[in-house]
Write an enzyme that holds these catalytic residues in place. Structure first.
Site, mmCIF file in Angstrom:
data_model
loop_
_atom_site.group_PDB
_atom_site.id
_atom_site.type_symbol
_atom_site.label_atom_id
_atom_site.label_comp_id
_atom_site.label_asym_id
_atom_site.label_seq_id
_atom_site.Cartn_x
_atom_site.Cartn_y
_atom_site.Cartn_z
ATOM 1 C CE LYS A 10 36.499 35.357 27.954
ATOM 2 N NZ LYS A 10 35.295 36.241 28.036
ATOM 3 C CE1 TYR A 50 32.791 33.919 23.757
ATOM 4 C CE2 TYR A 50 34.880 34.489 22.731
ATOM 5 C CZ TYR A 50 34.135 34.176 23.857
ATOM 6 O OH TYR A 50 34.751 34.128 25.092
ATOM 7 C CG ASN A 113 34.486 38.317 30.996
ATOM 8 O OD1 ASN A 113 35.312 37.874 30.220
ATOM 9 N ND2 ASN A 113 33.196 38.049 30.904
ATOM 10 C CG HIS A 116 34.842 30.723 27.484
ATOM 11 N ND1 HIS A 116 33.682 31.290 27.005
ATOM 12 C CD2 HIS A 116 34.727 29.384 27.273
ATOM 13 C CE1 HIS A 116 32.904 30.325 26.513
ATOM 14 N NE2 HIS A 116 33.515 29.157 26.665
ATOM 15 C CD GLU A 127 32.183 26.804 24.575
ATOM 16 O OE1 GLU A 127 31.258 27.607 24.388
ATOM 17 O OE2 GLU A 127 32.756 26.671 25.669
HETATM 18 P P1 IDP Z 1 29.916 34.314 29.568
HETATM 19 O O1 IDP Z 1 31.353 34.453 29.135
HETATM 20 O O2 IDP Z 1 29.726 34.599 31.029
HETATM 21 O O3 IDP Z 1 29.295 33.004 29.149
HETATM 22 P P2 IDP Z 1 28.408 35.544 27.381
HETATM 23 O O4 IDP Z 1 27.093 36.242 27.549
HETATM 24 O O5 IDP Z 1 28.411 34.210 26.726
HETATM 25 O O6 IDP Z 1 29.096 35.489 28.829
HETATM 26 O O7 IDP Z 1 29.347 36.537 26.567
HETATM 27 C C1 IDP Z 1 30.565 36.105 25.993
HETATM 28 C C2 IDP Z 1 31.607 37.154 26.264
HETATM 29 O O8 IDP Z 1 31.268 38.348 25.559
HETATM 30 C C3 IDP Z 1 31.740 37.602 27.721
HETATM 31 O O9 IDP Z 1 32.498 36.712 28.519
HETATM 32 C C4 IDP Z 1 32.370 38.961 27.577
HETATM 33 O O10 IDP Z 1 33.786 38.877 27.299
HETATM 34 C C5 IDP Z 1 31.662 39.487 26.326
HETATM 35 N N1 IDP Z 1 30.440 40.243 26.675
HETATM 36 C C6 IDP Z 1 29.262 39.736 27.127
HETATM 37 N N2 IDP Z 1 28.345 40.704 27.329
HETATM 38 C C7 IDP Z 1 28.964 41.853 26.977
HETATM 39 C C8 IDP Z 1 28.542 43.233 26.968
HETATM 40 O O11 IDP Z 1 27.391 43.578 27.312
HETATM 41 N N3 IDP Z 1 29.465 44.154 26.554
HETATM 42 C C9 IDP Z 1 30.733 43.804 26.160
HETATM 43 N N4 IDP Z 1 31.167 42.529 26.148
HETATM 44 C C10 IDP Z 1 30.300 41.565 26.561
HETATM 45 MG MG MG Z 2 28.855 32.265 27.281
#
Ligand code: IDP
Ligand code: MG
Length: 143
Positions: A10, A50, A113, A116, A127
């Protein structure tokens, strides 16, 4: 059990020059990179990628984050790729990620984070197709 997944380094991780370290972890974990590019997502591309999260409170911030700079999508191959790659990167929230995982090492918080990973074989297909044309890779996968 599928053999492919879509990974993205990312924008925050690319900007901080974590690219080499993250790719090294991916290769050491036994994944083969079947396609890779550096690209900056447009707003509509990030919203499409997304779209499952479009009703979530963090959706707007997530799109802003993912369009903030270049990112590096990669199509990866390995046995049980989706699950094994998610094991390598750790939990979405780095506070909950296991020691030694990519997110534990390189993520800032639950949003920024670092990487992805696809969450199912079906989504991995979609994807990968979001970023790579058939010519760029799909026929390279061993089936
Ligand atoms: P993942 O990337 O572990 O699959 P997802 O729940 O699919 O997690 O969420 C997609 C992305 O959205 C996350 O990687 C993160 O960048 C962001 N995200 C997820 N939950 C939150 C949150 O509670 N606050 C802010 N950003 C979030
Ligand atoms: Mg996800």
């Amino acid at each position: 059990m599928g053999n492919k997944t879509l990974a993205i380094i990312k924008p925050d991780a690319v900007q901080k020059d974590y690219t080499g370290s993250i790719i090294s972890m991916i290769i050491k974990a036994g994944f083969k990179i079947k396609a890779m590019k550096m690209t900056q997502l447009t707003k509509s591309s990030a919203e499409g990628f997304y779209s499952v999260h479009k009703e979530r409170s963090f959706f707007k911030d997530l799109v802003a984050y993912m369009t903030s700079g270049p990112c590096i999508p990669m199509a990866l191959e390995r046995e049980n790729a989706v699950e094994e790659y998610r094991k390598l990167i750790g939990a979405t929230d780095p506070k909950k990620a296991a020691e030694g995982t990519v997110r534990k090492l390189f993520a800032v918080d639950i949003q920024l984070n670092a990487v992805h990973g696809s969450d199912s074989d079906e989504n991995a297909e979609k994807e990968i197709a979001h970023f790579f044309s058939k010519d760029e890779l799909l026929n390279n996968f061993t089936e």
